[in-house]
Scaffold this active site. Structure first.
Site, PDB file in Angstrom:
ATOM      1  CG  MET A  77      14.807  82.809  35.149  1.00  9.88           C
ATOM      2  SD  MET A  77      15.025  81.343  34.089  1.00  9.88           S
ATOM      3  CE  MET A  77      15.776  82.141  32.653  1.00  9.88           C
ATOM      4  NE  ARG A  78      17.997  86.030  41.372  1.00 11.36           N
ATOM      5  CZ  ARG A  78      18.596  87.231  41.359  1.00 11.36           C
ATOM      6  NH1 ARG A  78      19.893  87.307  41.543  1.00 11.36           N
ATOM      7  NH2 ARG A  78      17.893  88.326  41.167  1.00 11.36           N
ATOM      8  CG  ASN A  88      17.261  73.625  35.652  1.00 15.35           C
ATOM      9  OD1 ASN A  88      16.300  74.331  35.960  1.00 15.35           O
ATOM     10  ND2 ASN A  88      18.061  73.924  34.633  1.00 15.35           N
ATOM     11  N   GLY A  92       5.282  80.019  36.354  1.00 17.34           N
ATOM     12  CA  GLY A  92       4.971  78.865  37.184  1.00 17.34           C
ATOM     13  C   GLY A  92       4.131  77.799  36.506  1.00 17.34           C
ATOM     14  CG  HIS A 150      18.122  74.298  29.509  1.00 18.25           C
ATOM     15  ND1 HIS A 150      18.411  75.573  29.948  1.00 18.25           N
ATOM     16  CD2 HIS A 150      18.520  74.244  28.221  1.00 18.25           C
ATOM     17  CE1 HIS A 150      18.962  76.253  28.966  1.00 18.25           C
ATOM     18  NE2 HIS A 150      19.049  75.468  27.902  1.00 18.25           N
ATOM     19  CE  LYS A 173      27.732  85.735  42.953  1.00 21.21           C
ATOM     20  NZ  LYS A 173      29.088  85.366  43.340  1.00 21.21           N
TER      21      LYS A 173
END
Ligand code: GAR
Length: 211
Positions: A92-93, A109, A12, A111, A65
């Site tokens: 992480m899904r 998101n 986090g 990355h 997922k």
């Protein structure tokens, strides 16, 4: 004031950078809810420390997922909290159609590589192993693919000869803590214009990340 919903599976630290940017007025928004698929994820504790509502919602039986019932539960929780923007910070899904439809064009998101290089897991390690001399991080809209949506901003990070994957990751993290709040500020201010795959920054007074 815009309401962000942050989803994360891990420590986090990006959430903390975002929450601090909101508190300091650098992002004109507040984090209304934090959700995690991991019951003891650091991100939940870090949210609660700050008085931000935080919930674990079970992901269902799959590994990569959420199942459909879980997606509905995530969507309901976010909608009940009045969330306009969904911010993935180490979640992480992959998100599927129930979720994507509910928040179409409103999910972002971060990355840890310069996409489209090194999508998927442990991107910083992929970059280190490949031997690139420059990597970085990317903030992008989320679509149905994996790390494939329109790119909002990128920040480059050099790879040093004496880096290990871990030291490289630390440098990428520092870049993430700058890039993500800057991109979110532009997003919630309505300064981003999406033209197909291209995301244009409508206020050129501020240098867009990556330029
Ligand atoms: C971040 O480095 C983020 O880029 C990465 O997870 C980390 C979360 O760290 N995300 C992905 O790899 C997405 N596939 P944090 O929990 O300390 O913010």
């Amino acid at each position: 004031e815009a309401r962000l919903g942050v989803l994360g599976s891990g420590t986090g630290t990006n959430f903390v950078a975002i929450a601090e940017a909101c508190a300091a007025g650098r992002i004109p928004a507040r984090v209304a809810l934090v959700l995690s698929d991991v019951p003891d994820a650091g991100i939940l504790a870090r949210a609660r420390e700050r008085g931000i509502p935080a919930r674990y919602i079970p992901p269902g039986p799959f590994r990569t997922k959420l199942d459909e019932a879980a997606e509905r539960a995530y969507v309901s929780a976010l909608q009940e909290a009045g969330v306009q923007w969904v911010v993935l910070a180490g979640f992480m899904r992959v998100l599927k159609s129930v979720f994507l439809r509910a928040f179409e064009g409103r999910i972002v998101n971060i990355h840890p590589s310069l996409l489209p290089s090194f999508p998927g897991l442990a991107a910083w390690r992929q970059a280190w192993e490949y031997g690139v001399k420059v990597t970085g991080c990317t903030v992008h809209f989320v679509d149905a693919g994996v790390d494939s949506g329109p790119i909002i901003g990128q920040q480059a990070v050099p790879v040093h000869d004496d880096d290990t994957p871990e030291t490289l990751l630390q440098r990428i993290h520092q870049a993430e803590y700058e890039l993500y709040p800057r991109c979110l500020a532009a997003l919630v201010r309505g300064e981003l214009e999406v033209q197909g795959r291209r995301v244009l920054w409508r206020r050129p007074a501020k240098e867009p990340p990556g330029h």
